[in-house]
Design an enzyme around this catalytic site. Structure first.
Site, mmCIF file in Angstrom:
data_model
loop_
_atom_site.group_PDB
_atom_site.id
_atom_site.type_symbol
_atom_site.label_atom_id
_atom_site.label_comp_id
_atom_site.label_asym_id
_atom_site.label_seq_id
_atom_site.Cartn_x
_atom_site.Cartn_y
_atom_site.Cartn_z
ATOM 1 N N HIS A 97 35.060 46.987 39.928
ATOM 2 C CA HIS A 97 35.894 45.967 40.575
ATOM 3 C C HIS A 97 36.991 45.442 39.650
ATOM 4 O O HIS A 97 37.956 44.837 40.113
ATOM 5 C CB HIS A 97 35.036 44.816 41.116
ATOM 6 C CG HIS A 97 34.499 43.885 40.073
ATOM 7 N ND1 HIS A 97 33.215 43.955 39.567
ATOM 8 C CD2 HIS A 97 35.069 42.839 39.434
ATOM 9 C CE1 HIS A 97 33.024 43.005 38.685
ATOM 10 N NE2 HIS A 97 34.133 42.306 38.589
ATOM 11 N N ASP B 38 28.899 49.709 40.622
ATOM 12 C CA ASP B 38 30.081 48.947 40.207
ATOM 13 C C ASP B 38 30.468 49.296 38.773
ATOM 14 O O ASP B 38 30.886 48.448 37.998
ATOM 15 C CB ASP B 38 29.837 47.435 40.340
ATOM 16 C CG ASP B 38 31.136 46.637 40.179
ATOM 17 O OD1 ASP B 38 32.211 47.192 40.453
ATOM 18 O OD2 ASP B 38 31.057 45.455 39.774
ATOM 19 N N SER C 58 33.182 40.460 33.209
ATOM 20 C CA SER C 58 32.771 41.670 33.929
ATOM 21 C C SER C 58 33.109 42.920 33.129
ATOM 22 O O SER C 58 34.243 43.105 32.687
ATOM 23 C CB SER C 58 33.467 41.733 35.283
ATOM 24 O OG SER C 58 33.036 40.707 36.129
ATOM 25 N N GLY D 131 17.707 59.625 53.802
ATOM 26 C CA GLY D 131 18.240 59.339 55.126
ATOM 27 C C GLY D 131 17.409 58.348 55.913
ATOM 28 O O GLY D 131 17.258 58.493 57.134
#
Length: 395
Positions: A134, A164, A237, A293
């Site tokens: 991000h 992320d 971050s 799945g």
């Protein structure tokens, strides 16, 4: 009798004189007692509970400066710039019209530059830097400020939205590399330090402990997080979470802030997970994960479930049509207890197991259906980057 009384008086006067002399010496030379005890090999009277400064791997420490000095040079500041296109709006003067129709375009769209602040960690002498996805998402220009003041242009090698994480590459010499052991474990209560670039303040260190490990922030995600109360602010971050010896144990990623009435709740990606992502992105440019799945929930334990009171495993909550689980015959409400040779502890544990499987490989899954045991073979697929809409699920 007089002779005995005189002797006792003499001894008493001598003792009083000796005590007075010792008192005067202790005032003038406070450490004399300790020196005398050392000279004659007597034990020290210093209380054992007093804190002791040590630089060893074990024992308490009064300063983490050595740990910071070891880790900080590998932590960098990241400035990600991107161009944002915006449309000017003319608002209605009537509040009711504003509520119904919003604003009207006013003139041509315009572009402006926007900069994101973040941190990163140099994890390879060839110039690979780990940071958060991000931080650099949609950036068209990324600048990296090194510990020694150098500025380097960075290019994106690859990114993984699931964790992320993103991998950058810079061209520079003599790069300080973070010290880390991918399989090193941390425990709740361990001291950790967060190093990063909060609010652009550069190389800021905050301290806390590991609050918890194995945190799963999304039920559909295969990853887990380290929870810490070390302060993680905007700009931290992608920075380093290190232990008390300066070893990199995680990549800081997010916090739950005061807007949620929370304080001291931050999260970092463990290096075990980050190293797998790093290696795959360097090798192929992207991350490949296995996928069954299906979605899972904790096993509901009821009197008629046929399960022991301390049941482990997962309950299948949904099955994706056309996915591996559906093709193998797994149904909603099935209880899955084992995958391959491993027992299933909970939904997060199963997510990690399936993610580690190679797409195209086969794995046996066993469990209970309406209390009866079953065993099925499932062909693992590659986990899609975007899961199908949940409205299309069976069940």
């Amino acid at each position: 009798m007089k002779h005995a009384a005189g002797l006792l008086g003499f001894i008493a006067r001598f003792a009083i004189l000796g005590l007075a002399l010792a008192f005067v010496v202790s005032l003038l030379w406070p450490t004399s007692g300790e020196h005398l005890r050392e000279r004659f090999g007597l034990a020290s009277t210093t209380p054992s509970s007093l804190p002791v400064t040590t630089t060893g791997a074990a024992g308490p420490t009064l300063s983490y400066a050595d740990a910071v000095a070891r880790a900080a040079p590998s932590v960098v500041n990241i400035y990600a710039n991107k161009t944002v296109t915006e449309q000017a709006l003319r608002m209605y003067t009537d509040p009711l019209m504003q509520r119904l129709f919003g604003g009207m375009p006013a003139g041509p769209a315009y572009k402006r530059r926007e900069q994101s602040l973040g941190s990163g960690v140099i994890v390879n002498a060839d110039g690979y830097v780990l940071t958060n996805n991000h931080v650099i998402a949609n950036a068209d220009d990324i600048q990296v400020l090194l510990y020694d003041g150098r500025v380097a242009q960075a290019k994106i090698v690859g990114a993984d939205q699931e964790t992320d994480l993103a991998v950058l590459k810079i061209d520079a010499n003599n790069l300080p590399v973070a010290h880390f052991q991918p399989h090193a474990s941390v425990r709740p209560g361990d001291v950790v330090l967060a190093i990063g670039n909060p609010f652009g303040l550069n190389q800021t260190v905050t301290m806390g402990i590991v609050s918890a490990i194995g945190r799963q922030l999304s039920s559909s995600s295969p990853e887990d997080f380290i929870q810490t109360d070390a302060a993680i602010n905007l700009g931290n971050s992608g920075g380093a979470l290190i232990d008390a010896r300066g070893n990199l144990v995680g990549i800081n990623t997010l916090l739950i802030g005061k807007a949620a009435n929370a304080e001291g709740i931050g999260f970092a990606i463990p290096m075990d997970s980050a190293k797998k992502v790093l290696d795959q992105i360097i090798d192929t440019g992207h991350v490949v994960r296995g996928w069954l799945g299906a979605d899972y929930a904790f096993v509901p334990v009821a009197a008629d479930s046929g399960l022991p009171a301390a049941a482990r495993g997962v309950q299948v909550s949904d099955v994706y049509p056309g996915g591996p689980a559906a093709s193998a015959g797994i149904q909603p409400h099935d209880i899955l207890l084992r995958i391959g040779d491993d027992d299933i502890a909970d939904p997060a544990d199963l997510r990690r197991h399936e993610a580690a499987l190679k797409p195209g490989s086969k794995v046996d899954v066993s469990g209970l259906r309406n209390g009866a045991p079953f065993r099925l073979s499932v062909t693992i697929a590659q986990r899609p980057s975007v899961l199908p809409d949940s409205s299309s699920l069976d069940g």
